[in-house]
Design a protein around this motif. Structure first.
Motif, short mmCIF file in Angstrom:
data_model
loop_
_atom_site.label_atom_id
_atom_site.label_comp_id
_atom_site.label_asym_id
_atom_site.label_seq_id
_atom_site.Cartn_x
_atom_site.Cartn_y
_atom_site.Cartn_z
N ALA A 384 0.99 -0.86 -0.25
CA ALA A 384 -0.07 0.56 -0.07
C ALA A 384 0.49 1.20 0.41
N THR A 385 2.11 1.30 0.72
CA THR A 385 3.23 2.58 0.93
C THR A 385 3.41 2.44 -0.57
N LEU A 386 3.62 1.68 -1.52
CA LEU A 386 4.33 1.61 -2.59
C LEU A 386 3.55 2.08 -3.38
N ALA A 387 1.75 1.76 -3.75
CA ALA A 387 1.69 1.83 -4.88
C ALA A 387 1.03 3.48 -5.36
N PRO A 388 1.35 4.29 -5.13
CA PRO A 388 1.32 4.88 -5.27
C PRO A 388 2.60 5.92 -6.60
N LEU A 389 3.62 4.58 -6.28
CA LEU A 389 4.80 5.05 -7.05
C LEU A 389 4.76 4.17 -7.73
N PHE A 390 4.04 3.50 -7.35
CA PHE A 390 4.66 1.48 -8.70
C PHE A 390 2.64 1.36 -9.06
N GLU A 391 2.00 2.69 -9.25
CA GLU A 391 0.77 2.79 -10.40
C GLU A 391 1.37 3.11 -11.71
N GLY A 392 0.49 1.87 -12.53
CA GLY A 392 0.75 2.21 -13.47
C GLY A 392 1.80 0.65 -14.39
N THR A 393 2.18 0.33 -13.39
CA THR A 393 3.29 -0.64 -13.44
C THR A 393 2.58 -2.20 -13.20
N ALA A 394 3.60 -3.17 -14.04
CA ALA A 394 3.03 -4.53 -13.64
C ALA A 394 4.16 -5.44 -12.76
N PRO A 395 2.87 -5.89 -11.73
CA PRO A 395 3.92 -6.31 -10.99
C PRO A 395 4.86 -7.45 -11.62
N ASP A 396 5.91 -7.54 -10.72
CA ASP A 396 7.30 -8.70 -10.94
C ASP A 396 8.46 -8.82 -10.31
N LEU A 397 9.83 -8.85 -10.66
CA LEU A 397 10.18 -9.57 -9.14
C LEU A 397 10.29 -8.91 -8.21
N THR A 398 10.20 -7.41 -8.48
CA THR A 398 10.25 -6.54 -7.43
C THR A 398 9.28 -7.31 -6.17
N GLU A 399 7.67 -7.50 -5.93
CA GLU A 399 7.07 -7.58 -5.79
C GLU A 399 7.42 -9.07 -5.03
N GLU A 400 8.08 -10.52 -5.74
CA GLU A 400 8.93 -10.47 -4.51
C GLU A 400 9.63 -10.80 -4.05
N ASN A 401 10.49 -10.00 -4.63
CA ASN A 401 11.79 -10.16 -3.33
C ASN A 401 11.39 -8.84 -2.20
N ILE A 402 10.06 -8.09 -2.50
CA ILE A 402 9.71 -6.87 -0.88
C ILE A 402 9.10 -8.44 -0.15
N GLN A 403 8.61 -9.96 -0.29
CA GLN A 403 8.85 -10.42 0.34
C GLN A 403 9.79 -11.45 1.20
N SER A 404 10.99 -11.39 0.57
CA SER A 404 12.20 -11.69 0.82
C SER A 404 12.96 -10.46 2.15
N ARG A 405 12.73 -9.39 1.61
CA ARG A 405 13.19 -8.44 2.32
C ARG A 405 12.12 -7.80 3.47
N LEU A 406 11.05 -8.06 3.75
CA LEU A 406 10.74 -8.17 4.55
C LEU A 406 10.82 -9.33 5.83
N ARG A 407 10.87 -10.08 5.19
CA ARG A 407 11.50 -11.22 5.97
C ARG A 407 12.98 -11.04 6.83
N GLY A 408 13.75 -10.46 5.77
CA GLY A 408 15.01 -10.06 6.14
C GLY A 408 15.46 -9.36 7.44
N LEU A 409 14.25 -7.90 6.92
CA LEU A 409 14.13 -7.05 8.59
C LEU A 409 13.22 -7.72 9.42
N LEU A 410 12.83 -8.66 9.36
CA LEU A 410 12.56 -9.21 10.51
C LEU A 410 13.37 -9.86 11.66
#
Length: 583
Positions: A384-410
């Protein structure tokens, strides 16, 4: 540490004490020499601690009636010091520590110990002989290795080849580590009167290296006709592992004493002089593990020592239900005990029920703590935070990597909160081709399997399930369920994802990497070995463009001669590609 009483089959403690008292009265028995070998674990920079360990070994030697107590190369500083030893304040303090050890151990056996030395303006890798409260001899290393993990030519001066030193009437020559890999130093020592070769080493481990050492030392024995003692360090230091494996060869090349690999030992070896010269009394020959056991033991020792020497006692890791995190958890439990290992499952909507079951089974089998931290809410908030910046783009590897980076943060948050070092779990295949998320699943302080190809991970898992050793702190039995080993590998970052969607199957990938990395071969070499040219070119490209990730990755146990870090130093930015890859 073992004191070696009875270990090599020598007289009883009482007999040794009586002999030691006789020696103090000057009634040393002719034609006999007792050598105490201290295969010990030094810590880089811990001058006081290393000196104390040397003194403890000396005390054991004194009780045993030893003539000489020998410690490995650069023991006073720990090894490999890299540039630390060039710092004047450090090498001066190390030299002072050796001189202090000489004074403290004046009344008893001589000591042989490695450390830095100054001669004029030069800094040397030296072997000190301490007798009667003084430094009575110094040997300077002549051949300075400048390959793999070593840069000794930029650190030390090359010493002249000199003759033997004398301890209690015995003339001893000490080629220092690399010096014994060449014939000239040992031959010069023999020609100038040496009666025995004592070779102090800081020889780092790679798979089956002990066979290489023994073959080379047999050559030195055959050439000189002298008995030879090969004394090696033990313990982990950063990515390097010193595996011990100290041994003694008699003239002719016969192996008569073998100390264990990967553990400390203090042993007393008796030498006798007869008509054919000096020989060691045969003793116990310790078991030498096969290559799978060597790999596993090395990873356990490396992790345990990295944590201990860095000041950590507990670890955590993300447990995904896959084979890589399962073997890392097992290594951690065997190194530290289950009470010091936390496993964390961080499921998303793509995490299968099978993975949840498998992760829990691994943690329960090992007996360590298991926590579940779902990432769905956090991922939704980030999306949701990134949605305004990602508007008009298709989901790709970026969204997959958000999962991995969130796990790293936690996981890093848990590490910070509870003082547990985070372990990362990428195997050598993934590290090679960048099949990992930087600042995501690459987050962590240490990677036990960094030098273990994926196909080797499967072999190691099966080996651990079938074998248990006394140095393992984890439970016996098949701790990693067969389903974890046998199921198709997947990062589970999207629906129905498999590693083979992005990479050649692991037997193919590892075969190509073995040629490109371990053999430093070409794409043409891969094709000649039967691999598809397009696969080889793709793997080569991934290997080069992933250098920036490896530059920022956690250190890990070195198991081969071409581990990623000091063994293989490539530029981060590199436009060159093998011309064969363009065909």
């Amino acid at each position: 540490m073992t004191t070696g009483f009875g270990q090599i089959g020598f007289p009883s403690r009482g007999d040794l004490l009586n002999q030691a008292q006789d020696k103090m009265k000057g009634t040393r028995m002719a034609d006999r020499f007792r050598l105490t070998l201290a295969q010990l674990n030094a810590t880089v920079g811990d001058l006081a601690g290393n000196s104390a360990r040397a003194q403890t070994a000396w005390e054991a030697g004194r009780v045993a009636g030893a003539d000489l107590v020998a410690l490995p190369e650069m023991f006073i500083t720990g090894y490999n010091t890299q540039d630390l030893v060039m710092k004047p304040a450090f090498h001066q303090a190390a030299i002072a520590a050796i001189e202090g050890l000489a004074r403290d151990c004046a009344d008893g056996p001589a000591i042989a110990i490695g450390g830095p030395a100054l001669e004029g303006a030069g800094l040397y890798n030296a072997y000190y002989i301490l007798q009667g409260g003084q430094v009575t001899a110094r040997v300077f290393k002549h051949h300075l290795p400048n390959e793999t993990v070593f840069d000794e030519k930029r650190i030390y001066q090359s010493g002249d080849v000199t003759g033997p030193y004398t301890v209690r009437g015995l003339r001893i020559g000490s080629p220092i580590c690399e010096d014994a890999w060449h014939d000239d130093v040992a031959e010069t020592l023999a020609e100038t009167g040496a009666e025995m070769l004592l070779v102090p080493n800081g020889s780092p481990h790679y798979r089956d290296k002990i066979d290489t050492r023994q073959n080379l030392m047999v050559a030195r024995v055959i050439e000189t006709g002298l008995p030879l003692v090969y004394l090696n360090l033990v313990g982990g230091q950063d990515d390097q592992i010193f595996d011990g494996g100290t041994f003694v060869l008699n003239p002719g090349g016969r192996l008569v004493v073998q100390l264990p690999m990967f553990e400390e030992a203090v042993a007393h070896v008796e030498f006798e002089r007869g008509g054919a010269g000096w020989q060691a009394v045969p003793g116990v020959l310790a078991h030498l593990p096969d290559d799978l056991e060597q790999d596993y033991n090395a990873m356990v020792l490396a992790l345990r020592d990295y944590l201990r020497k860095a000041g950590f006692s507990r670890v955590l890791l993300g447990l995904s239900g896959g084979v890589d995190s399962a073997i890392v958890a097992t290594i951690a439990v065997d190194a530290l005990g289950p009470e010091n290992v936390r496993c964390v499952m961080l499921p998303s909507e793509y995490t299968s029920e099978e993975s949840l079951e498998d992760a829990r089974s691994v943690a329960e089998n090992l007996g360590c703590r298991y926590d579940t931290v779902p990432i769905a809410q956090g991922r939704a908030a980030i999306t949701a935070t990134l949605a305004p910046l990602f508007e008009g783009t298709a989901p790709d590897l970026t969204e997959e990597n958000i999962q991995s980076r969130l796990r790293g943060l936690l996981l890093m948050a848990l590490s910070n909160k509870f003082g547990e070092m985070l372990l990362t779990t990428g195997n050598k295949s993934e590290v090679a081709v960048g099949y990992a998320t930087i600042y995501g699943d690459m987050a962590g302080g240490y990677n036990p399997i960094k030098d273990l190809y994926k196909t080797r991970v499967f072999e190691i898992c099966r080996w651990r399930n079938a074998h248990h050793r006394g140095w393992m702190q984890g439970p016996e039995g098949a701790v990693i369920p067969a389903r974890v080993i046998d199921k198709p590998p997947s990062a589970e970052l999207r629906a129905d994802q498999k590693d083979s969607d992005s990479l050649p199957d692991y037997p193919v990938l590892d075969g190509i990497l073995h040629i490109l990395v371990d053999q430093d071969g070409s794409v043409s070499d891969c094709v000649a070995a039967g691999y598809d040219a397009a696969d080889a070119a793709k793997v080569e490209h991934l290997l080069y463009i992933s250098e920036y990730k490896r530059f920022q990755s956690a250190p890990g146990a070195r198991l081969s001669k071409r581990a990623f870090w000091l063994d293989r130093r490539y530029p981060i930015v590199n436009r060159w590609r093998d011309s064969a890859s363009e065909v």
